[in-house]
Design an enzyme around this catalytic site. Sequence first.
Site, short mmCIF file in Angstrom:
data_model
loop_
_atom_site.label_atom_id
_atom_site.label_comp_id
_atom_site.label_asym_id
_atom_site.label_seq_id
_atom_site.Cartn_x
_atom_site.Cartn_y
_atom_site.Cartn_z
N GLU A 1 27.52 33.18 -12.24
CA GLU A 1 28.68 34.06 -12.24
C GLU A 1 29.46 33.72 -10.97
OE1 GLU A 1 27.64 38.22 -12.37
OE2 GLU A 1 29.76 38.80 -12.21
N ARG B 1 11.95 34.71 -10.60
CA ARG B 1 12.93 34.22 -9.64
C ARG B 1 12.26 33.87 -8.33
NH1 ARG B 1 17.51 36.94 -8.03
NH2 ARG B 1 17.99 37.27 -10.20
N LYS C 1 23.03 38.21 -4.25
CA LYS C 1 24.42 37.92 -3.90
C LYS C 1 25.09 39.15 -3.29
CE LYS C 1 25.47 35.60 -7.70
NZ LYS C 1 26.23 34.95 -8.75
P1 ATP Z 1 21.98 37.96 -7.87
O1 ATP Z 1 20.90 38.67 -8.60
O2 ATP Z 1 21.62 37.48 -6.50
O3 ATP Z 1 23.30 38.64 -7.89
P2 ATP Z 1 22.48 36.44 -10.16
O4 ATP Z 1 21.25 36.19 -10.90
O5 ATP Z 1 23.32 37.53 -10.68
O6 ATP Z 1 22.17 36.58 -8.63
P3 ATP Z 1 23.98 34.32 -11.27
O7 ATP Z 1 25.20 33.66 -10.77
O8 ATP Z 1 24.09 35.16 -12.48
O9 ATP Z 1 23.37 35.14 -10.07
O10 ATP Z 1 22.81 33.26 -11.44
C1 ATP Z 1 22.93 32.06 -12.16
C2 ATP Z 1 21.57 31.61 -12.59
O11 ATP Z 1 20.71 31.46 -11.48
C3 ATP Z 1 20.93 32.63 -13.50
O12 ATP Z 1 20.36 31.96 -14.60
C4 ATP Z 1 19.90 33.29 -12.64
O13 ATP Z 1 18.83 33.74 -13.39
C5 ATP Z 1 19.52 32.17 -11.68
N1 ATP Z 1 19.03 32.73 -10.41
C6 ATP Z 1 19.66 33.60 -9.60
N2 ATP Z 1 18.88 33.94 -8.55
C7 ATP Z 1 17.72 33.25 -8.70
C8 ATP Z 1 16.49 33.16 -7.95
N3 ATP Z 1 16.31 33.86 -6.83
N4 ATP Z 1 15.52 32.35 -8.42
C9 ATP Z 1 15.69 31.64 -9.54
N5 ATP Z 1 16.80 31.67 -10.30
C10 ATP Z 1 17.81 32.47 -9.89
MG MG Z 2 23.50 37.32 -12.92
#
Ligand code: ATP
Ligand code: MG
Length: 566
Positions: A37, A262, A272
């Site tokens: 995102e 994760r 984030k």
């Molecule tokens: P946050 O929870 O920090 O806001 P997010 O998951 O919403 O992060 P996205 O931009 O949606 O952030 O993430 C893109 C991809 O990266 C998704 O498939 C998500 O599952 C993966 N991802 C995000 N954080 C992690 C992590 N700590 N470990 C592994 N994969 C991750």
């Molecule tokens: Mg997300």
Amino acid sequence: MPTKTTSPSQDFIRSIIKEDVRRKKNDGRVHTRFPPEPNGYLHIGHAKSICLNFGLAEEFNGLCNLRFDDTNPTKEEEEFVESIKEDIRWLGFDWGDREYYASDYFDQLYDWAVKLIRDGKAYVDHLSAEQIREYRGTLTRPGKESPYRNRSVEENLDLFERMKNGEFPEGVCVLRAKIDMASPNLNMRDPVMYRIIHATHHRTGDKWCIYPTYDFAHGQSDSIEGITHSICTLEFEDHRPLYDWFIEQLGIHHPQQIEFARLNLSYTVLSKRKLSALVEEGHVRGWDDPRMPTLSGLRRRGYTPEAIRDFCERIGVAKRESLVDISLLEHCLRQDLNIKGPRVMGVLRPLRVVITNYPEGRVEELEALNNPENPAMGTRKVPFSRTLYIEREDFMEDPPKKFYRLAPGREVRLRYAYFIRCVDVVKDQKTGEVTEVHCTYDPETRGGWAPDGRKVRATLHWVSEKHAINAEVRLYEHLFTRPDPGDAEKESLDFRSFLNPASMEVIPSCPVEPSLADARPGGHYQFERLGYFCVDAVDSSPDKLVFNRTVTLRDTWAKIRRRGLE
Ligand code: ATP
Ligand code: MG
């Protein structure tokens, strides 16, 4: 060397995919995607997902798309899109021409929403957001149906069209899926599919004032792209039945969602929301602050893509959440830099040394190895003269028992140069602090070895005063004082209260050897005895050299492994 926790060939995701390929599911195709995102910079957790998705595509001769999940116009910015692309490329992955946006599918998603309304599977609800929450119920209490749930198809079509046409202010109504208000899975209790947001979208501009929720957009976007394995983190496990429901109702291609744990990293936050708070509130100097776990921060600090990919491979993928020790990441970096980084000498906190029996004005160019681990990197000349700097902490006037470095009467080696012996000290009259050390050198020990075989117990790094160039050096410690700052909220504590006040120390002027005049932004070096350093790519300029210490030489991970405490 640490063994890999799970070798890539045997983790549970690869087993599933291997079996799918064997059974010719999706005609044996493997097509993954990385779906960020664009509301922040990528971090080391995203690297795990990138390495997994792009790595699987490579291993199974498939493809991996880059798709921006840009369904929320209020939080997303072009700056983030650009940084995300730069970071993925830097890690060494390529999405070819498959750069997609969920917003590319807004027309299709709208048509599908209309289809669900026609089929009696979606309705416009006029409950307020708060009422919707209240009606949803809890894990132990079933939900309650909205009074608007049984509107006619015609009325729903009309209202949804008017939502789209901008006839209603934000919050007046939403489109919901008509599933089951008594479902044990809260995600199935008539989830919201569309809400009214009067905001300009970074790509679609003002075309839309209704936007699909992530839940209504994500699975269908995967389906449109023909994704075979839709890999995501564990928090989406409970959403899978909903994604499956939408896809079944619409009768479209069905990607298989697989969830993994994760990455959580000690002394770090990887949300984030928290990372943007650190940036916006000025706790760090930006998304690319070298203390940030963002890929841009790690890059600026001196991390290499090879080290990060090695780390992602070693941590493997699993179903269970865990906290990975940040010293493993640092270990992977040292392994890589140990081979790559040329050795140089620089002094962080200088103490002047005068070699009293060395002729004034004489300069010798001494030969130094660029990397003892990698002889192919050759040698360089380091100038030696009568006045030098050594590290202040390498001298003690009154040394305790186990201090083997320079002290009155004691002989030590200057790396690649000579043995020197301390014969006198000069002190500040007022403070009594030693300001200068006087030594004699033994001309027979050129290169650092005594022909009579006598030994010294310490080898010091040094820089010739008149040849030195000045550099600003920034030293770092963990950004947080607590191993699990992300969990602070579970104890009703603010994660900010665990920020480490000593996370950055700036030393404005350090003498470093003259060969560093050629140092380029982003260049990696091992400063003898001090650690790995990288030329800051943002603040360095032709007349000001700035180094970040990437990591010290002390490998705590190797130590942990040796003690068998892993
Ligand atoms: P946050 O929870 O920090 O806001 P997010 O998951 O919403 O992060 P996205 O931009 O949606 O952030 O993430 C893109 C991809 O990266 C998704 O498939 C998500 O599952 C993966 N991802 C995000 N954080 C992690 C992590 N700590 N470990 C592994 N994969 C991750
Ligand atoms: Mg997300």
